[in-house]
Design an enzyme around this catalytic site. Structure first.
Site: not given
Length: 915
Positions: A268-271, A304, A307, A326
């Protein structure tokens, strides 16, 4: 130049320089088209007054540049490799406007970095260096700007248009097109930019935060998946509430969105405000997700979201500081999961699971050619450093900080000290890009009298030095004086580029047990009274000694319980005999050390069997475990006061990977054979206990609940079923395999189905084949279940050397999709990383398979290929003929022309370890 033209240039941490230019704002317009997306990038920049004047260099990869305007007029520029260079720019501190117009082709982007297409939907992945595939930019984390984004697309094909921040405008355009304008109020680096456009449906939830503010939460998925998003939404709401309650960190956006895609290189990505997830960490229903899947969804959704502060509001100055966000956020999500677990026992289970991952995989990384500090000193390809060292060991570094800022009387767990440190960190650095040193300094400054503050410089060696420290314990007891002396020493083996290490600061939490198993008071020499029955010592020198007093009348030496809760990521060594571990297994109040005692009893006898087999004709002893150990494990299995999940963990054998790390000469098939022999022995010796465990814990038709207590009962029942099927193979019994097969047919949920099928596969029963076929027929339209179906076959024990042939055949299966990262990992990754006895074949066929797949995948997705390449990085300890054949396979791939920098770096480091 593209990223495929030879080895990448080494980037060194000590070469860091601040950016020569800063970007105040970005006005980005994207006309989305699969073949040719048009990107208009209007930036307001200014010179950084702290940096000498120099040209502006913007990063760009596979971009077709059409126009460059400076303050509305044409200007001179040049392309140097992968950079757009502009020299004749306004002098002085005043900002200037730069306009870039370019195009890119999302449908040709097979690397899944930058802007790409997945099943007709646009997605982005910009961490670490993906934004440069969308537009020329200062693509580095320490350049933070305000983004305003306009998306335009065909309404019928792409009805949903999403980006970071707040939706401020939307409407129709000519020709059946429409637009949406998004404004992000928070400055961010380009790696946090995101957009999504496609046919998606949403689950929406309105919430009111503790501060009284209203927020909208949305989860977007493909049509047909909406019923699988409830658990993810609940996890998101829980994470938001937890962060505000535990650390005082509120949601700072009007809306928070999650989008799921099946084509994703990462988890996953925390944009900022628009998290993009791999579907496996969003979608969950009892029919398709196991207990582990439910736990992973909760953990990753929390990670996420968390973050949003630890990574977004305060981000990394450079990619060497990756663990700043991280490692800290893994620690935070681990704490969240433990708090959600509730009971002391369930919290301990979560801690044990985290440590088991660390010791099986991260410790191996520390011992191999890819060993690097939590804060690396150099890299060729940053994607290769999204590692367990940065994440999991980085989390342990933060956990040690929490321990070292604790107050033994008022705050023994360190929670208040950690909260103070985080509060100061965010107050001091909100909106900044900073370093690991900045975080450590804030923790120390917020807790000025703590052990961390007193030894901060030495503690920061955890960031700078690679490797896993060894702590040697020696004890001595004087019954006449009632004095117990504990001596601890430390050393850390050499790692690539670091032959010598300075002492680490190591918190060692311990207790002492008397002959009857009761906890003894802990009073150090010179203290007026005992402070507790558990306390933390700080080992910061090569050798240190502590004397405990007040033990007069104790005729035999206490049993030390060291490294309670796994208080530091070290390897504990000492002359501890079986009686020591049996005492801890029976009486220790610390759940982690009780589990560790059981693992040590198993591990030591398995290692003895390995040595015996290697020194003889290769025969594995029929009986590996002694009767005392078997009896002790039986007692644990039957003990009424223990949580079933804890029993399942304690009775699960050390993994083959962990066993391999305990020996200097690694023979994977022999390790597998010894582990299988112990499983068979326990299956037979504890047969009656397994019968009881299954009948007492399986749920015939109960409604599925993913809570820790229910999951724990299912875990123990599943282990028991596997053991009963294994025993049946030796006894010629068909009843238990038949019952397992019936469970496959009638399974009420995926956990039940997977446990039953694993029981058949791992006992080598013929009923596994029709069970697999039934599973495929039932779930052939569910992508995530198909991933499980492929993985089950790739991880099956290699009874007759047939697993490789099966895996090769599955490559041709109509449902296998090599370009989908999840599917490639489920079959190829599972075989190469999780089935060592099948990969390491005397004929070298496993290595040939690895070589072919690495090259095949590298041609279109270097990130996935690089992770696969790491399956052979620990080739040196292998015995012959595996060692030479593995090295040859590595060398063959390394010589291949056109190899990506990602894979080239892995192979170069692996081969450089050859002495």
């Amino acid at each position: 130049m593209t990223l495929r033209e030879g080895p990448a240039h080494l980037v060194r941490r000590h070469d860091y320089t601040a950016p020569a230019f800063l970007i105040d704002s970005v006005d980005l317009t994207l006309d989305l088209d699969p073949a040719k997306t048009r990107v208009l990038n209007r930036m307001r920049l200014r010179r950084n007054p702290a940096v000498p004047a120099q040209p502006l260099r913007l990063d760009g990869v596979e971009i077709n540049l059409a126009r460059v305007l400076l303050n509305g007029s044409g200007c001179s520029f040049r392309i140097e490799g992968a950079q757009l260079v502009l020299e004749r720019l306004p002098e002085g501190p005043e900002p200037f406007d730069l306009e870039l117009f370019s195009t890119c082709s999302p449908q040709k982007n097979t690397q899944l970095m930058g802007l790409y297409l997945s099943q007709g939907t646009f997605f982005t992945q910009c961490e670490a260096e993906g934004f440069r595939r969308i537009s020329y930019f200062l693509d580095r984390p320490d350049v933070m700007a305000r983004f305003r984004v306009t998306l335009r697309a065909d309404r019928a094909a792409y009805p949903v248009l999403l980006s970071n921040g707040n939706l401020v405008e939307q409407g129709d355009l000519e020709g059946g097109r429409h637009y949406a304008v998004w404004d992000d109020p928070h400055p961010k680096p380009s790696y946090l930019f995101a957009l999504v456009a496609g046919k998606l449906v949403q689950r929406e939830q309105k919430i009111i935060s503790r501060s009284g503010k209203a927020h909208t939460l949305q989860i977007y998925v493909r049509p047909g998946d909406l019923d699988k998003t409830e658990h993810a939404m609940n996890a998101l709401m829980a994470a938001i509430a937890w962060d505000e309650a535990r650390f005082g960190l509120p949601l700072d956006l009007e809306r928070f969105m999650i989008v799921a895609t099946s084509d994703f290189n990462m988890g996953a990505m925390e944009n900022k405000g628009l998290n993009i997830f791999n579907t496996k960490y969003v979608l969950a229903s009892p029919a398709s997700a196991t207990d582990a899947d439910y736990a992973n969804v909760e953990s990753v959704v929390a990670h996420e979201y968390l973050h949003n502060w630890s990574g977004n509001r305060v981000t990394c100055r450079d990619w060497f500081q990756l663990s700043l966000k991280e490692g800290l956020t893994v620690f935070r999500d681990q704490e969240f999961s433990q708090d959600m677990a509730g009971s002391v026992s369930a919290r301990a289970v979560k801690r044990i699971e985290d440590v088991r991952l660390l010791r099986s995989n991260q410790f191996a990384e520390d011992a191999g050619p890819m060993a690097h500090p939590v804060r690396p000193d150099q890299y060729a390809e940053i994607n290769n450093f999204y590692t367990l060292t940065v994440y999991e060991k980085g989390a342990e570094v933060v956990r040690m900080m929490q321990t070292l800022v604790s107050d033994a009387a008022l705050d023994p767990l360190g929670r208040a000290g950690m909260a103070r440190g985080l509060r100061l960190y965010f107050e001091r650095h909100d909106g900044q890009a900073v370093t690991c040193d900045d975080f450590a300094q804030a923790m120390a400054d917020a807790n000025p009298g703590s052990a961390l503050a007193q030894q901060l410089d030495a503690f920061k060696r955890w960031y700078a030095q690679a490797g896993t420290p060894r702590v040697q314990a020696c004890t001595e007891y004087d019954p006449a004086l009632g004095h117990y002396t504990l001596s601890l020493s430390q050393h850390c083996p050499p790692t690539p580029g670091q032959p010598h290490k300075e002492p680490f600061v190591i918190p060692v939490t311990l207790g002492l047990l008397g002959p009857d198993g009761r906890a003894l008071p802990l009073q150090l020499e010179g203290e007026g009274q005992a402070v507790a029955d558990s306390r933390t010592l700080v080992l910061s020198e090569p050798q240190q000694r502590w004397v405990f007093t007040g033990l007069a009348g104790l005729q035999s030496a206490p049993t030390p319980s060291l490294l309670r809760g796994f208080s530091a990521p070290v390897i504990l060594q000492g002359d501890f005999d079986a009686a020591h571990w049996l005492a801890l297994l029976a009486h220790d109040s610390d759940p982690f050390n009780r589990w560790e005692a059981g693992q040590q009893l198993l591990l030591r006898q398995m290692l003895a069997a390995l040595r015996q087999s290697a020194e003889s004709d290769g025969t594995i002893p029929a009986t590996v475990l002694d009767a005392t150990t078997v009896q002790a494990l039986s007692a644990v299995l039957r003990q009424p006061g223990l949580d079933p999940a804890f029993k399942e963990l304690l009775l699960t054998l050390p993994s083959e990977a962990y066993l391999a790390e305990q020996v200097q000469q690694v023979d994977p098939p022999r390790i597998h054979a010894v582990r299988q022999a112990v499983r068979s022995q326990l299956a037979q010796a504890l047969y009656v206990d397994w019968l009881w465990a299954y009948e007492a814990h399986h749920e015939p038709r109960a409604a599925y609940r993913p809570d820790p207590a229910s999951s724990g009962r299912r875990a123990l029942a599943g282990l028991a079923l596997g053991m009963l099927c294994l025993a049946a193979r030796s006894n010629g019994d068909t009843v238990w395999p038949g019952r397992a097969y019936q469970r496959c047919k009638d399974a009420a949920h995926m956990t039940e189905l997977q446990q039953a099928l694993q029981a058949l596969l791992h006992s080598g029963h013929a009923l596994a084949e029709p069970a697999l076929e039934r599973m495929h027929q039932r779930y052939r339209h569910d992508e995530l279940v198909l991933d499980k179906w492929f993985a089950l076959q790739a991880s099956a024990p290699d009874q007759n050397g047939t697993v490789l042939a099966r895996v090769k055949a599955l490559l041709q299966h109509p449902d296998f999709k090599l370009r989908n990262p999840n599917r490639a990992r489920s079959l190829i990754g599972t075989f190469c990383h999780a089935n060592p006895a099948a990969l390491h074949r005397p004929d070298g066929a496993g290595y040939a398979f690895w070589r072919e797949r690495v090259l095949e995948i590298d041609a279109f997705n270097p990130q996935v290929a690089a992770r696969l390449a790491r399956a052979l990085e620990r080739w040196q300890p292998l015995v012959e003929p595996y060692r030479s054949a593995a090295r040859q396979a590595l060398a063959d791939v390394a010589r291949h022309p056109g190899l990506s920098p990602d894979v080239h770096e892995i192979l170069t480091r692996a081969l450089a370890s050859d002495a």
